[in-house]
Write an enzyme that holds these catalytic residues in place. Structure first.
Site, PDB file in Angstrom:
ATOM      1  N   SER A 143       0.865  -1.180   0.000  1.00  0.00           N
ATOM      2  CA  SER A 143       0.000   0.000   0.000  1.00  0.00           C
ATOM      3  C   SER A 143       0.902   1.231   0.000  1.00  0.00           C
ATOM      4  O   SER A 143       2.077   1.140   0.382  1.00  0.00           O
ATOM      5  CB  SER A 143      -0.849   0.008   1.274  1.00  0.00           C
ATOM      6  OG  SER A 143      -1.461   1.266   1.475  1.00  0.00           O
ATOM      7  N   TYR A 156      -2.726  -1.375  10.378  1.00  0.00           N
ATOM      8  CA  TYR A 156      -2.617  -1.541   8.915  1.00  0.00           C
ATOM      9  C   TYR A 156      -1.284  -0.974   8.415  1.00  0.00           C
ATOM     10  O   TYR A 156      -0.572  -1.622   7.648  1.00  0.00           O
ATOM     11  CB  TYR A 156      -3.799  -0.825   8.258  1.00  0.00           C
ATOM     12  CG  TYR A 156      -3.883  -0.970   6.748  1.00  0.00           C
ATOM     13  CD1 TYR A 156      -4.400  -2.122   6.168  1.00  0.00           C
ATOM     14  CD2 TYR A 156      -3.467   0.056   5.903  1.00  0.00           C
ATOM     15  CE1 TYR A 156      -4.487  -2.256   4.797  1.00  0.00           C
ATOM     16  CE2 TYR A 156      -3.550  -0.068   4.530  1.00  0.00           C
ATOM     17  CZ  TYR A 156      -4.072  -1.220   3.980  1.00  0.00           C
ATOM     18  OH  TYR A 156      -4.154  -1.344   2.613  1.00  0.00           O
TER      19      TYR A 156
HETATM   20  N1  LIG Z   1      -8.449  -0.756  -2.182  1.00  0.00           N
HETATM   21  C1  LIG Z   1      -7.457   0.058  -1.840  1.00  0.00           C
HETATM   22  O1  LIG Z   1      -7.601   1.293  -1.895  1.00  0.00           O
HETATM   23  C2  LIG Z   1      -6.131  -0.483  -1.411  1.00  0.00           C
HETATM   24  C3  LIG Z   1      -5.083   0.413  -1.252  1.00  0.00           C
HETATM   25  C4  LIG Z   1      -3.842  -0.052  -0.844  1.00  0.00           C
HETATM   26  C5  LIG Z   1      -3.658  -1.396  -0.627  1.00  0.00           C
HETATM   27  N2  LIG Z   1      -4.689  -2.266  -0.781  1.00  0.00           N
HETATM   28  C6  LIG Z   1      -4.428  -3.685  -0.521  1.00  0.00           C
HETATM   29  O2  LIG Z   1      -4.879  -4.474  -1.583  1.00  0.00           O
HETATM   30  C7  LIG Z   1      -5.192  -5.779  -1.092  1.00  0.00           C
HETATM   31  C8  LIG Z   1      -6.559  -6.197  -1.621  1.00  0.00           C
HETATM   32  O3  LIG Z   1      -7.541  -5.335  -1.054  1.00  0.00           O
HETATM   33  P1  LIG Z   1      -8.872  -4.905  -1.821  1.00  0.00           P
HETATM   34  O4  LIG Z   1      -8.880  -3.449  -1.906  1.00  0.00           O
HETATM   35  O5  LIG Z   1      -9.044  -5.697  -3.061  1.00  0.00           O
HETATM   36  O6  LIG Z   1      -9.982  -5.281  -0.724  1.00  0.00           O
HETATM   37  P2  LIG Z   1     -11.035  -6.473  -0.680  1.00  0.00           P
HETATM   38  O7  LIG Z   1     -11.649  -6.376   0.659  1.00  0.00           O
HETATM   39  O8  LIG Z   1     -11.892  -6.452  -1.881  1.00  0.00           O
HETATM   40  O9  LIG Z   1     -10.123  -7.787  -0.779  1.00  0.00           O
HETATM   41  C9  LIG Z   1      -9.433  -8.342   0.299  1.00  0.00           C
HETATM   42  C10 LIG Z   1      -9.365  -9.832   0.076  1.00  0.00           C
HETATM   43  O10 LIG Z   1      -8.632 -10.437   1.153  1.00  0.00           O
HETATM   44  C11 LIG Z   1      -9.367 -11.577   1.570  1.00  0.00           C
HETATM   45  N3  LIG Z   1      -9.038 -11.988   2.918  1.00  0.00           N
HETATM   46  C12 LIG Z   1      -9.263 -11.319   4.090  1.00  0.00           C
HETATM   47  N4  LIG Z   1      -8.854 -12.091   5.115  1.00  0.00           N
HETATM   48  C13 LIG Z   1      -8.357 -13.237   4.597  1.00  0.00           C
HETATM   49  C14 LIG Z   1      -7.794 -14.402   5.153  1.00  0.00           C
HETATM   50  N5  LIG Z   1      -7.643 -14.562   6.470  1.00  0.00           N
HETATM   51  N6  LIG Z   1      -7.409 -15.402   4.313  1.00  0.00           N
HETATM   52  C15 LIG Z   1      -7.562 -15.264   2.972  1.00  0.00           C
HETATM   53  N7  LIG Z   1      -8.087 -14.184   2.397  1.00  0.00           N
HETATM   54  C16 LIG Z   1      -8.472 -13.184   3.209  1.00  0.00           C
HETATM   55  C17 LIG Z   1     -10.825 -11.149   1.425  1.00  0.00           C
HETATM   56  O11 LIG Z   1     -11.702 -12.262   1.470  1.00  0.00           O
HETATM   57  C18 LIG Z   1     -10.765 -10.490   0.062  1.00  0.00           C
HETATM   58  O12 LIG Z   1     -10.808 -11.463  -0.960  1.00  0.00           O
HETATM   59  C19 LIG Z   1      -5.108  -5.693   0.434  1.00  0.00           C
HETATM   60  O13 LIG Z   1      -3.870  -6.216   0.876  1.00  0.00           O
HETATM   61  C20 LIG Z   1      -5.169  -4.199   0.698  1.00  0.00           C
HETATM   62  O14 LIG Z   1      -4.531  -3.832   1.899  1.00  0.00           O
HETATM   63  C21 LIG Z   1      -5.920  -1.840  -1.170  1.00  0.00           C
END
Ligand SMILES: NC(=O)c1ccc[n+]([C@@H]2O[C@H](COP(=O)([O-])OP(=O)(O)OC[C@H]3O[C@@H](n4cnc5c(N)ncnc54)[C@H](O)[C@@H]3O)[C@@H](O)[C@H]2O)c1
Length: 255
Positions: A143, A156
């Site tokens: 991130s 986080y």
């Molecule tokens: N969306 C954003 O703005 C953003 C920004 C920076 C980083 N990220 C990172 O991107 C990644 C994906 O996030 P996203 O935005 O797609 O959110 P999201 O909530 O759509 O996806 C998160 C995924 O992680 C899975 N997950 C959670 N706990 C789990 C576990 N114990 N075992 C297996 N899977 C698990 C969820 O089921 C989901 O499929 C994350 O690491 C998040 O921190 C997202």
């Protein structure tokens, strides 16, 4: 197709950024192991989507905070496809809690799902890649908050800062085995993790205004960078994080 014959695991692969990564890697020819912990129908739909493009996919229910589940993901890739080339540590959660109000359970959960999973995902994938002798690539979805403080979201930020050093240190150790370790740092992406912001027009307007490119990103825009880093075009890239943030991290709103 540049990833034809390769095998990838994507953790948290049935939602948001992970789902877009699964689709993009599959479209480029990779066989994909789609990890999910809830939402089996979404994982099944993605499996069908990948298979519709000519690649193959399987879904595996695995909680990435547990090392035994991560091992099952790696074993599934080897049993079904005979190899593992790309490990995408993408699963992540947040609690939106501060230094003062984070509970022990919240701390343990965020660090386990975000950082412990990436550490052992890297370790177990690397062991399989070393055994095959073919090398590979580990991609850690961190991130902008691997570097950029976010008050009110401390666990986080800790977890993502840890991923930053995991990427840098593991790249040093695994380079001699022809294993690359890279980070991808999304900014603000329109996914379920940002549901509250997406549902609040005022908050969304402030966020968009802080982003030099003027908008949140689509998950596919992160997936394109991940797919590039997974391929041979990036074969001299290791140990760094690539930010996909529309310029957010270095913006100076109002200054
Ligand atoms: N969306 C954003 O703005 C953003 C920004 C920076 C980083 N990220 C990172 O991107 C990644 C994906 O996030 P996203 O935005 O797609 O959110 P999201 O909530 O759509 O996806 C998160 C995924 O992680 C899975 N997950 C959670 N706990 C789990 C576990 N114990 N075992 C297996 N899977 C698990 C969820 O089921 C989901 O499929 C994350 O690491 C998040 O921190 C997202």
């Amino acid at each position: 197709m540049e990833l034809q014959g390769r095998t990838a695991i994507v953790t948290g692969g049935n939602s948001g950024i992970g789902a877009a990564i699964v689709a993009e890697l599959g479209a480029r020819g990779a066989n994909v192991v789609i990890d999910y912990v809830t939402g089996a129908p979404a994982a099944d739909a993605l499996e069908a989507q990948v298979e519709g493009t000519g690649a193959q996919a399987i879904t595996v229910e695995a909680d990435v905070s547990k090392v035994a589940d991560l091992q099952r993901l790696v074993d599934s890739a080897l049993q079904r496809f005979g190899r593992l080339d790309v490990m995408v540590n993408n699963a992540g959660i947040e609690t939106r809690t501060s230094v003062l109000d984070t509970t022990e359970d919240q701390y343990d959960r965020v660090l386990a799902v975000n950082l412990k999973s990436a550490f052992f995902g890297t370790q177990l994938a690397a062991k399989a890649m070393i055994a095959s002798g073919a090398g590979g690539v580990v991609i850690n979805v961190s991130s902008v908050h691997e570097d950029w403080p976010m008050p009110g979201n401390t666990p986080y930020c800790l977890s993502k800062g840890g991923m930053r050093m995991l990427t840098r240190t593991a790249a040093q150790e695994l380079g001699p085995h022809r294993i690359r370790v890279v980070g991808v740092g999304p900014g603000a992406i329109a996914t379920p993790i940002n549901a509250a912001t997406l549902a609040n027009p005022d908050e969304l307007r402030i966020l968009d205004a802080a982003i030099p490119l003027g908008r949140m990103a689509r998950p596919e825009e992160v997936a394109h960078v991940v797919a590039f880093l997974a391929g041979d075009g990036a074969d001299y890239v290791t140990g760094s994080t690539f930010f996909v943030d529309g310029g957010l991290m270095h913006s100076s709103p109002g200054l």
